[in-house]
Design a protein around this motif. Structure first.
Motif, PDB file in Angstrom:
ATOM      1  N   GLY A  58       0.871  -1.307  -0.074  1.00 10.92           N
ATOM      2  CA  GLY A  58      -0.072   0.081  -0.021  1.00 10.92           C
ATOM      3  C   GLY A  58       1.001   1.137  -0.008  1.00 10.92           C
ATOM      4  N   ILE A  59       1.922   1.185   0.634  1.00 10.10           N
ATOM      5  CA  ILE A  59       2.964   2.349   0.775  1.00 10.10           C
ATOM      6  C   ILE A  59       3.449   2.603  -0.575  1.00 10.10           C
ATOM      7  N   LEU A  60       3.680   1.527  -1.323  1.00 12.39           N
ATOM      8  CA  LEU A  60       4.322   1.613  -2.617  1.00 12.39           C
ATOM      9  C   LEU A  60       3.402   1.881  -3.830  1.00 12.39           C
ATOM     10  N   ARG A  61       2.067   1.862  -3.531  1.00  6.72           N
ATOM     11  CA  ARG A  61       1.032   1.845  -4.341  1.00  6.72           C
ATOM     12  C   ARG A  61       1.053   2.997  -5.385  1.00  6.72           C
ATOM     13  N   ARG A 109       4.824   8.015  -3.676  1.00  7.15           N
ATOM     14  CA  ARG A 109       5.329   7.568  -2.616  1.00  7.15           C
ATOM     15  C   ARG A 109       6.856   6.706  -3.120  1.00  7.15           C
ATOM     16  N   ARG A 110       6.522   6.045  -4.248  1.00  6.01           N
ATOM     17  CA  ARG A 110       7.584   5.127  -4.498  1.00  6.01           C
ATOM     18  C   ARG A 110       8.897   6.144  -4.864  1.00  6.01           C
ATOM     19  N   ALA A 111       8.387   7.266  -5.725  1.00  7.81           N
ATOM     20  CA  ALA A 111       9.437   8.250  -5.716  1.00  7.81           C
ATOM     21  C   ALA A 111      10.210   8.822  -4.389  1.00  7.81           C
ATOM     22  N   VAL A 112       9.278   8.950  -3.233  1.00  9.16           N
ATOM     23  CA  VAL A 112       9.743   9.537  -1.870  1.00  9.16           C
ATOM     24  C   VAL A 112      11.037   8.516  -1.859  1.00  9.16           C
ATOM     25  N   VAL A 113      10.457   7.316  -1.703  1.00  8.48           N
ATOM     26  CA  VAL A 113      11.407   6.325  -1.266  1.00  8.48           C
ATOM     27  C   VAL A 113      12.639   6.208  -2.130  1.00  8.48           C
ATOM     28  N   ALA A 114      12.310   6.421  -3.451  1.00  6.54           N
ATOM     29  CA  ALA A 114      13.636   6.515  -4.278  1.00  6.54           C
ATOM     30  C   ALA A 114      14.647   7.332  -4.256  1.00  6.54           C
ATOM     31  N   ALA A 115      13.966   8.624  -3.725  1.00  7.14           N
ATOM     32  CA  ALA A 115      14.773   9.683  -3.395  1.00  7.14           C
ATOM     33  C   ALA A 115      15.386   9.767  -1.947  1.00  7.14           C
ATOM     34  N   GLY A 116      15.232   8.585  -1.159  1.00  2.42           N
ATOM     35  CA  GLY A 116      15.731   8.409   0.123  1.00  2.42           C
ATOM     36  C   GLY A 116      16.907   8.852   0.439  1.00  2.42           C
ATOM     37  N   LEU A 170       3.615   8.188   4.520  1.00  2.63           N
ATOM     38  CA  LEU A 170       4.650   7.563   4.798  1.00  2.63           C
ATOM     39  C   LEU A 170       5.074   7.664   6.106  1.00  2.63           C
ATOM     40  N   ASP A 171       4.616   8.737   6.944  1.00  2.00           N
ATOM     41  CA  ASP A 171       4.944   9.191   8.263  1.00  2.00           C
ATOM     42  C   ASP A 171       4.140   8.064   9.188  1.00  2.00           C
TER      43      ASP A 171
END
Length: 110
Positions: free
Chosen positions: A3-6, A10-17, A67-68
Motif C-alpha cells: 500500500g505504501i508503494l502503490r 510514494r515510490r519516488a519519495v522512497v527512491a529519493a531516500g 509515509l509518516d
C-alpha cells in the motif's frame, strides 16, 4: 508495505531516500521526488515529472502523511518539513519497489 508503494509519488519519495536529508522543506522534498521520477520512469509513472500539477499539495496532504504513518519518514505538517528519515525502512522499501518494478516490466512485456 505494498500500500505504501502503490502510488508513484510514494515510490519516488522512497527512491529519493538518499537525497532526503532531514530536516527538508516540502519544496525540497518535492524537488527530490521530481528528480526521482525523472531518473526512474516506469509503470505507473505520471509522465513528464516537471508537468506534475500541485505536487507539493499532493505530497503535503496525502503522500507524506501516509509515509509518516508507516514510519518511513517523520513529517511535520504544521512546519511542512520532513524532520526524520528512517534509512533502514527506505532501504527495505527500495528493494521491494525495485522488485515490483521489475515484475511489472516483465508482465507488461509478455
Amino acid at each position: 508495505m505494498y500500500g505504501i508503494l502503490r502510488h508513484p509519488f510514494r515510490r519516488a519519495v522512497v527512491a529519493a531516500g538518499d537525497a532526503l536529508r532531514a530536516p527538508m522543506s516540502l519544496s525540497g522534498t518535492a524537488d527530490a521526488v521530481m528528480d526521482a521520477l525523472a531518473s526512474a520512469p516506469g509503470p505507473g509513472a505520471p509522465g513528464a515529472p516537471r508537468a506534475v500539477p500541485n505536487l507539493e499539495l499532493q505530497l503535503h496532504h496525502t503522500h507524506l502523511p501516509k509515509l509518516d504513518a508507516a514510519g518511513v519518514i517523520a513529517y511535520d505538517a504544521d512546519e511542512q518539513t520532513v524532520v526524520d528519515v528512517d534509512e533502514a525502512a527506505v532501504v527495505r522499501l527500495s528493494g521491494v519497489s525495485e522488485t515490483l518494478a521489475a515484475e511489472c516490466a516483465d508482465a507488461l512485456s509478455d
